[in-house]
Design a protein around this motif. Structure first.
Motif, mmCIF file in Angstrom:
data_model
loop_
_atom_site.group_PDB
_atom_site.id
_atom_site.type_symbol
_atom_site.label_atom_id
_atom_site.label_comp_id
_atom_site.label_asym_id
_atom_site.label_seq_id
_atom_site.Cartn_x
_atom_site.Cartn_y
_atom_site.Cartn_z
ATOM 1 N N TRP A 1 0.363 10.828 0.618
ATOM 2 C CA TRP A 1 1.408 11.753 -0.039
ATOM 3 C C TRP A 1 1.698 11.307 -1.436
ATOM 4 O O TRP A 1 1.892 12.368 -2.311
ATOM 5 C CB TRP A 1 2.739 11.368 0.666
ATOM 6 C CG TRP A 1 3.987 12.070 0.009
ATOM 7 C CD1 TRP A 1 4.290 13.342 0.423
ATOM 8 C CD2 TRP A 1 5.050 11.496 -0.833
ATOM 9 N NE1 TRP A 1 5.245 13.714 -0.380
ATOM 10 C CE2 TRP A 1 6.020 12.835 -1.007
ATOM 11 C CE3 TRP A 1 5.337 10.249 -1.276
ATOM 12 C CZ2 TRP A 1 7.064 12.678 -1.835
ATOM 13 C CZ3 TRP A 1 6.586 10.547 -2.025
ATOM 14 C CH2 TRP A 1 7.513 11.179 -2.180
ATOM 15 N N ARG A 2 1.673 9.985 -1.982
ATOM 16 C CA ARG A 2 1.413 9.591 -3.412
ATOM 17 C C ARG A 2 0.342 10.425 -4.357
ATOM 18 O O ARG A 2 0.621 10.930 -5.231
ATOM 19 C CB ARG A 2 1.536 8.219 -3.345
ATOM 20 C CG ARG A 2 2.962 7.566 -3.954
ATOM 21 C CD ARG A 2 2.842 6.161 -4.367
ATOM 22 N NE ARG A 2 1.503 5.539 -4.525
ATOM 23 C CZ ARG A 2 1.061 4.622 -3.124
ATOM 24 N NH1 ARG A 2 1.654 4.618 -2.198
ATOM 25 N NH2 ARG A 2 -0.192 4.143 -3.339
ATOM 26 N N HIS A 3 -0.584 10.507 -3.723
ATOM 27 C CA HIS A 3 -1.584 10.979 -4.270
ATOM 28 C C HIS A 3 -1.673 12.115 -4.337
ATOM 29 O O HIS A 3 -2.260 13.024 -5.316
ATOM 30 C CB HIS A 3 -3.131 10.290 -3.672
ATOM 31 C CG HIS A 3 -3.171 8.812 -4.051
ATOM 32 N ND1 HIS A 3 -3.975 8.469 -5.452
ATOM 33 C CD2 HIS A 3 -2.912 7.638 -3.512
ATOM 34 C CE1 HIS A 3 -3.921 7.128 -5.499
ATOM 35 N NE2 HIS A 3 -3.399 6.624 -4.514
ATOM 36 N N MET A 4 -1.194 12.847 -3.314
ATOM 37 C CA MET A 4 -1.182 14.350 -3.441
ATOM 38 C C MET A 4 -0.188 14.961 -4.409
ATOM 39 O O MET A 4 -0.406 15.769 -5.017
ATOM 40 C CB MET A 4 -0.627 14.956 -1.842
ATOM 41 C CG MET A 4 -1.753 15.021 -0.739
ATOM 42 S SD MET A 4 -1.691 15.545 0.495
ATOM 43 C CE MET A 4 0.145 16.102 0.744
ATOM 44 N N ARG A 5 0.967 14.114 -4.335
ATOM 45 C CA ARG A 5 1.950 14.509 -5.407
ATOM 46 C C ARG A 5 1.391 14.291 -6.847
ATOM 47 O O ARG A 5 1.847 15.038 -7.822
ATOM 48 C CB ARG A 5 3.324 13.769 -5.390
ATOM 49 C CG ARG A 5 4.146 14.162 -4.386
ATOM 50 C CD ARG A 5 5.231 13.332 -4.435
ATOM 51 N NE ARG A 5 6.020 13.181 -5.551
ATOM 52 C CZ ARG A 5 7.220 12.681 -5.960
ATOM 53 N NH1 ARG A 5 8.065 12.352 -4.939
ATOM 54 N NH2 ARG A 5 7.449 12.287 -7.196
ATOM 55 N N ALA A 6 0.684 13.287 -7.072
ATOM 56 C CA ALA A 6 0.124 13.086 -8.430
ATOM 57 C C ALA A 6 -0.807 14.070 -8.888
ATOM 58 O O ALA A 6 -0.913 14.261 -10.132
ATOM 59 C CB ALA A 6 -0.722 11.573 -8.410
ATOM 60 N N VAL B 1 0.880 -1.275 -0.005
ATOM 61 C CA VAL B 1 -0.035 -0.039 0.042
ATOM 62 C C VAL B 1 0.807 1.156 0.102
ATOM 63 O O VAL B 1 0.608 2.115 -0.769
ATOM 64 C CB VAL B 1 -1.165 -0.073 1.045
ATOM 65 C CG1 VAL B 1 -1.728 1.380 1.336
ATOM 66 C CG2 VAL B 1 -1.929 -1.194 1.052
ATOM 67 N N ALA B 2 1.893 1.432 0.705
ATOM 68 C CA ALA B 2 2.810 2.464 1.028
ATOM 69 C C ALA B 2 3.430 2.868 -0.328
ATOM 70 O O ALA B 2 3.593 3.872 -0.644
ATOM 71 C CB ALA B 2 3.937 2.107 2.151
ATOM 72 N N LEU B 3 4.168 1.450 -0.913
ATOM 73 C CA LEU B 3 4.725 1.855 -2.103
ATOM 74 C C LEU B 3 4.078 1.874 -3.499
ATOM 75 O O LEU B 3 4.230 2.593 -4.544
ATOM 76 C CB LEU B 3 5.851 0.756 -2.476
ATOM 77 C CG LEU B 3 6.859 0.579 -1.126
ATOM 78 C CD1 LEU B 3 7.702 -0.496 -1.425
ATOM 79 C CD2 LEU B 3 8.013 1.957 -1.270
ATOM 80 N N GLY B 4 2.596 1.446 -3.385
ATOM 81 C CA GLY B 4 1.586 1.722 -4.779
ATOM 82 C C GLY B 4 1.993 0.296 -5.656
ATOM 83 O O GLY B 4 2.921 -0.201 -5.683
ATOM 84 N N ARG B 5 0.776 0.505 -6.149
ATOM 85 C CA ARG B 5 0.563 -0.713 -7.319
ATOM 86 C C ARG B 5 1.842 -0.901 -8.418
ATOM 87 O O ARG B 5 1.948 -1.890 -8.708
ATOM 88 C CB ARG B 5 -0.653 -0.553 -7.902
ATOM 89 C CG ARG B 5 -1.690 -1.060 -6.905
ATOM 90 C CD ARG B 5 -3.200 -0.728 -7.833
ATOM 91 N NE ARG B 5 -4.306 -1.251 -6.921
ATOM 92 C CZ ARG B 5 -4.675 -2.341 -7.390
ATOM 93 N NH1 ARG B 5 -4.489 -3.008 -8.099
ATOM 94 N NH2 ARG B 5 -5.894 -3.031 -6.447
ATOM 95 N N ALA C 1 3.358 -4.723 -7.077
ATOM 96 C CA ALA C 1 1.864 -5.279 -7.876
ATOM 97 C C ALA C 1 0.929 -6.247 -6.578
ATOM 98 O O ALA C 1 1.686 -6.794 -5.867
ATOM 99 C CB ALA C 1 2.066 -6.081 -8.872
ATOM 100 N N PRO C 2 -0.139 -6.023 -6.460
ATOM 101 C CA PRO C 2 -0.762 -7.057 -5.658
ATOM 102 C C PRO C 2 -0.373 -8.302 -5.450
ATOM 103 O O PRO C 2 -0.279 -8.765 -4.110
ATOM 104 C CB PRO C 2 -2.463 -6.830 -5.549
ATOM 105 C CG PRO C 2 -2.583 -5.340 -6.398
ATOM 106 C CD PRO C 2 -1.155 -5.284 -7.191
ATOM 107 N N PRO C 3 -0.394 -9.214 -6.513
ATOM 108 C CA PRO C 3 0.053 -10.440 -6.332
ATOM 109 C C PRO C 3 1.386 -10.438 -5.788
ATOM 110 O O PRO C 3 1.899 -11.532 -4.920
ATOM 111 C CB PRO C 3 0.101 -10.920 -7.735
ATOM 112 C CG PRO C 3 -0.858 -10.013 -8.518
ATOM 113 C CD PRO C 3 -0.628 -8.757 -7.873
ATOM 114 N N LEU C 4 2.471 -9.747 -5.947
ATOM 115 C CA LEU C 4 3.772 -9.475 -5.350
ATOM 116 C C LEU C 4 3.564 -9.404 -3.852
ATOM 117 O O LEU C 4 4.131 -10.154 -3.005
ATOM 118 C CB LEU C 4 4.698 -8.460 -6.040
ATOM 119 C CG LEU C 4 6.021 -8.770 -5.553
ATOM 120 C CD1 LEU C 4 6.553 -10.160 -5.855
ATOM 121 C CD2 LEU C 4 6.770 -7.538 -6.194
ATOM 122 N N ALA C 5 2.544 -8.397 -3.447
ATOM 123 C CA ALA C 5 2.338 -8.131 -2.215
ATOM 124 C C ALA C 5 2.058 -9.306 -1.398
ATOM 125 O O ALA C 5 2.167 -9.665 -0.404
ATOM 126 C CB ALA C 5 1.374 -6.999 -1.901
#
Length: 174
Positions: free
Chosen positions: A167-172, A16-20, A24-28
């Motif tokens: 933070w990721r979404h605010m930067r985007a 979640v912190a690093l993003g998809r 990727a969700p299968p890797l998580a």
């Protein structure tokens, strides 16, 4: 040892912190499995393996060498894990298990550097209640463990993953 749920939480929170795009969700999910997997060694009790044996609980399966081998085998056999970044993520997921175990207040320590050094290690700081094994988990002692993990593992992981996500979404947007 922390509960299997707390071991699995860290890779999911990192995803979640690093993003998809990075995890990727299968890797998580694979990371969550690897983070919990070292405790499969408790099956050794059924076969007479002593706790203190290198093959017993918190022995070889809790080593950095085992984490590297397991992550490497997964990277060789599963296409989504065939990158250096995926390998490093999976290794860190599995390595997080013995590092968390070292923070618990019970057991015989972790064979972190097996096979080079069979010494069982603990951290000097041991704030996490050790989880009872088996049915003993469903006792007051198990509840103490869950309480300590909620405060020391779950809450910080939740805060960090939500903060990184925000933070990721605010930067985007900017």
């Amino acid at each position: 040892m922390p509960t299997i749920f707390s071991h699995a939480l860290l890779p999911l929170a990192a995803g979640v912190a690093l993003g998809r795009r990075r995890i990727a969700p299968p890797l998580a999910l694979a990371g969550a499995f690897l983070a919990a997997a070292p405790d499969l060694d408790v099956i050794g009790f059924r076969f007479g393996l002593g706790y203190a044996s290198a093959w017993g609980h918190r022995g070889f399966s809790h080593s950095l060498a085992f984490a590297a081998a397991a992550a490497g085998l997964l990277a060789l056999s599963w296409r989504p894990a065939r990158s250096i970044g995926a390998f490093v993520f999976l290794f860190l997921c599995m390595a997080s298990h013995p590092l968390l175990d070292m923070l618990t207040d019970g057991g015989q320590g972790v064979a972190l550097f097996w096979p080079v050094d069979k010494t069982r290690l603990f951290s000097d700081w041991q704030p996490i209640r050790v989880s009872p094994i088996g049915a003993r988990f469903f006792t007051a002692r198990g509840l103490e463990t869950v309480r300590s993990e909620l405060m020391l593992i779950w809450l910080p992981a939740l805060i960090l993953s939500v903060a990184c996500y925000a933070w990721r979404h605010m930067r985007a947007r900017s």
